[in-house]
Design a protein around this motif. Structure first.
Motif, PDB file in Angstrom:
ATOM      1  N   GLY A  10       2.773  39.016  46.863  1.00  0.00           N
ATOM      2  CA  GLY A  10       2.087  40.012  46.233  1.00  0.00           C
ATOM      3  C   GLY A  10       1.034  39.379  45.534  1.00  0.00           C
ATOM      4  N   ARG A  11       1.643  39.138  44.616  1.00  0.00           N
ATOM      5  CA  ARG A  11       0.180  38.565  42.982  1.00  0.00           C
ATOM      6  C   ARG A  11      -0.136  37.423  43.060  1.00  0.00           C
ATOM      7  N   LEU A  12       0.310  36.781  44.343  1.00  0.00           N
ATOM      8  CA  LEU A  12      -0.942  35.826  45.093  1.00  0.00           C
ATOM      9  C   LEU A  12      -2.111  36.670  45.221  1.00  0.00           C
ATOM     10  N   ALA A  13      -2.096  38.208  45.873  1.00  0.00           N
ATOM     11  CA  ALA A  13      -3.002  38.711  46.736  1.00  0.00           C
ATOM     12  C   ALA A  13      -4.029  39.304  45.991  1.00  0.00           C
ATOM     13  N   ALA A  52      -7.672  36.565  43.336  1.00  0.00           N
ATOM     14  CA  ALA A  52      -8.421  36.062  44.708  1.00  0.00           C
ATOM     15  C   ALA A  52      -9.863  36.452  44.581  1.00  0.00           C
ATOM     16  N   MET A  53     -10.480  37.119  44.122  1.00  0.00           N
ATOM     17  CA  MET A  53     -11.741  36.671  43.925  1.00  0.00           C
ATOM     18  C   MET A  53     -12.439  35.440  42.870  1.00  0.00           C
ATOM     19  N   PRO A  54     -12.390  35.230  41.888  1.00  0.00           N
ATOM     20  CA  PRO A  54     -13.006  34.050  41.595  1.00  0.00           C
ATOM     21  C   PRO A  54     -12.850  32.942  42.212  1.00  0.00           C
ATOM     22  N   ALA A  55     -11.640  32.777  43.327  1.00  0.00           N
ATOM     23  CA  ALA A  55     -11.437  31.377  44.737  1.00  0.00           C
ATOM     24  C   ALA A  55     -12.652  31.930  45.604  1.00  0.00           C
ATOM     25  N   MET A  56     -13.018  33.111  46.144  1.00  0.00           N
ATOM     26  CA  MET A  56     -13.731  33.175  47.086  1.00  0.00           C
ATOM     27  C   MET A  56     -15.249  33.028  46.438  1.00  0.00           C
ATOM     28  N   GLU A  57     -15.488  33.814  45.357  1.00  0.00           N
ATOM     29  CA  GLU A  57     -17.201  33.089  44.593  1.00  0.00           C
ATOM     30  C   GLU A  57     -17.154  31.769  44.752  1.00  0.00           C
ATOM     31  N   ARG A  58     -16.555  30.781  44.761  1.00  0.00           N
ATOM     32  CA  ARG A  58     -16.498  30.072  44.376  1.00  0.00           C
ATOM     33  C   ARG A  58     -16.154  28.897  45.893  1.00  0.00           C
ATOM     34  N   GLY A  59     -16.384  29.935  46.934  1.00  0.00           N
ATOM     35  CA  GLY A  59     -16.299  29.448  48.741  1.00  0.00           C
ATOM     36  C   GLY A  59     -15.262  28.939  48.539  1.00  0.00           C
ATOM     37  N   GLU A  60     -14.030  29.370  48.176  1.00  0.00           N
ATOM     38  CA  GLU A  60     -12.123  28.335  48.392  1.00  0.00           C
ATOM     39  C   GLU A  60     -11.536  29.001  48.855  1.00  0.00           C
ATOM     40  N   MET A  61     -10.615  28.859  49.655  1.00  0.00           N
ATOM     41  CA  MET A  61      -9.506  29.277  50.739  1.00  0.00           C
ATOM     42  C   MET A  61      -8.466  30.325  48.726  1.00  0.00           C
ATOM     43  N   PRO A  62      -8.408  31.665  49.453  1.00  0.00           N
ATOM     44  CA  PRO A  62      -7.662  31.979  48.291  1.00  0.00           C
ATOM     45  C   PRO A  62      -6.223  32.449  48.096  1.00  0.00           C
ATOM     46  N   THR A 111       1.094  31.327  50.928  1.00  0.00           N
ATOM     47  CA  THR A 111       1.379  31.982  52.317  1.00  0.00           C
ATOM     48  C   THR A 111       1.356  31.663  53.516  1.00  0.00           C
ATOM     49  N   SER A 112       2.946  30.767  54.024  1.00  0.00           N
ATOM     50  CA  SER A 112       3.424  30.609  55.116  1.00  0.00           C
ATOM     51  C   SER A 112       3.483  31.597  55.994  1.00  0.00           C
ATOM     52  N   PHE A 113       2.425  31.452  57.141  1.00  0.00           N
ATOM     53  CA  PHE A 113       3.049  31.760  58.570  1.00  0.00           C
ATOM     54  C   PHE A 113       3.965  33.211  58.832  1.00  0.00           C
ATOM     55  N   PRO A 114       5.587  32.734  58.109  1.00  0.00           N
ATOM     56  CA  PRO A 114       6.439  33.616  58.781  1.00  0.00           C
ATOM     57  C   PRO A 114       6.118  34.705  57.592  1.00  0.00           C
ATOM     58  N   ALA A 115       5.396  34.335  56.014  1.00  0.00           N
ATOM     59  CA  ALA A 115       5.294  35.253  55.420  1.00  0.00           C
ATOM     60  C   ALA A 115       4.112  35.927  56.026  1.00  0.00           C
ATOM     61  N   MET A 116       3.360  35.961  55.813  1.00  0.00           N
ATOM     62  CA  MET A 116       2.019  36.228  56.476  1.00  0.00           C
ATOM     63  C   MET A 116       2.507  37.766  57.475  1.00  0.00           C
ATOM     64  N   VAL A 117       3.253  37.481  58.885  1.00  0.00           N
ATOM     65  CA  VAL A 117       4.106  38.216  59.655  1.00  0.00           C
ATOM     66  C   VAL A 117       4.263  38.738  58.641  1.00  0.00           C
ATOM     67  N   ALA A 118       5.579  39.193  57.569  1.00  0.00           N
ATOM     68  CA  ALA A 118       6.235  40.094  57.379  1.00  0.00           C
ATOM     69  C   ALA A 118       5.454  40.884  56.450  1.00  0.00           C
ATOM     70  N   LYS A 119       4.348  40.107  55.443  1.00  0.00           N
ATOM     71  CA  LYS A 119       3.298  41.102  55.363  1.00  0.00           C
ATOM     72  C   LYS A 119       2.284  41.706  56.467  1.00  0.00           C
ATOM     73  N   GLY A 120       2.083  41.307  57.121  1.00  0.00           N
ATOM     74  CA  GLY A 120       1.640  42.299  58.405  1.00  0.00           C
ATOM     75  C   GLY A 120       2.665  43.397  58.782  1.00  0.00           C
ATOM     76  N   THR A 121       3.596  43.246  59.073  1.00  0.00           N
ATOM     77  CA  THR A 121       4.789  44.265  59.758  1.00  0.00           C
ATOM     78  C   THR A 121       4.939  44.816  58.586  1.00  0.00           C
ATOM     79  N   THR A 122       4.933  45.194  57.076  1.00  0.00           N
ATOM     80  CA  THR A 122       5.353  45.731  56.330  1.00  0.00           C
ATOM     81  C   THR A 122       4.337  47.146  56.121  1.00  0.00           C
ATOM     82  N   HIS A 123       2.920  46.458  56.348  1.00  0.00           N
ATOM     83  CA  HIS A 123       1.274  47.174  56.634  1.00  0.00           C
ATOM     84  C   HIS A 123       1.449  48.152  57.591  1.00  0.00           C
ATOM     85  N   CYS A 124       2.257  47.347  58.401  1.00  0.00           N
ATOM     86  CA  CYS A 124       2.496  48.843  59.709  1.00  0.00           C
ATOM     87  C   CYS A 124       3.312  49.560  59.478  1.00  0.00           C
TER      88      CYS A 124
END
Length: 244
Positions: A61-64, A69-79, A85-98
């Protein structure tokens, strides 16, 4: 009769969940999430996942946060939250979002039906169903769907710059199946809790206005996470649901 140890365990678990939710909310107040809806998702998740939610928040969560996130995006970098965040962790975040939408919907439905029993009658209690529980589940699914679609809409629409109509369609595509999978797991465990653990084994009711009920709901939400996780994996792989 419900044993005293179970009552005290239930109270302790609920207090721990509430404390974790308050701590995350306070930390988010200091470090807001880049995706605003996640400021709601993380504390709601902590209500049932407690220390697991705190660990997930500290690790991912603190990565996001907006400040990262904003400074990285302003530099055109991936936040950082996309890069680290690994894909399994992204799935977990999406699952908790639901699941956070499901959680809010279930809480609202249970207390509303308790305060106004006539609502359960509208949804089939005493006509279609002998047990009030089943009628409340219909109401809970409707509430969960409303919260879930709202959460997805406010995630997808800004990211894809969609119209309101298109945003609602994409939100439904991303959330209806995963939300249904979550509710199936949650309802399945609550059926076991109501009709086997309490009625058969303990010979006691499981009233909504009791700590034992909400402790069972905490466990049921974790079961819902498990049943919804595979479907969220597919939704993210297929690009139907946004990675977070």
């Amino acid at each position: 009769m419900t044993p005293a140890w179970l009552q005290w365990l239930s109270i302790a678990s609920l207090i721990l969940g509430a404390a974790c939710a308050v701590w995350i909310a306070f930390d988010e107040w200091r470090r807001p999430q880049h995706m605003r809806i996640m400021n709601v998702v993380w504390p709601v998740t902590a209500l049932f996942a407690s220390v697991l939610a705190v660990w997930g928040y500290l690790r991912y969560g603190r990565l996001a946060t907006h400040e990262r996130a904003m400074p990285a995006m302003e530099r055109g970098e991936m936040p950082p939250h996309m890069r680290e965040t690994s894909f399994p962790a992204m799935v977990a975040k999406g699952t908790t979002h639901c699941g956070s939408g499901c959680t809010l919907g279930d809480i609202a439905a249970e207390w509303l039906a308790l305060a106004f029993p006539t609502i359960a009658i509208w949804f089939g209690w005493q006509s279609l169903f002998e047990h009030k529980t089943f009628a409340v589940w219909i109401l809970a699914y409707i509430f969960a769907l409303a919260f879930g679609l709202a959460f997805q809409f406010w995630s997808i629409r800004p990211m894809r710059n969609l119209s309101v109509r298109r945003g609602l369609i994409e939100a439904a595509k991303a959330d209806v199946l995963s939300l249904t999978a979550w509710q199936i797991g949650m309802y399945g465990f609550m059926a076991v809790a109501h009709f086997y653990i309490f009625r058969t084994l303990l010979g006691a009711p499981l009233p909504v206005a009791s700590p034992e009920f909400w402790f069972m709901m905490q466990i049921a939400m974790l079961v819902g996470f498990v049943t919804s996780y595979p479907l969220n994996w597919w939704l993210l792989r297929a690009g139907i649901k946004e990675r977070m």
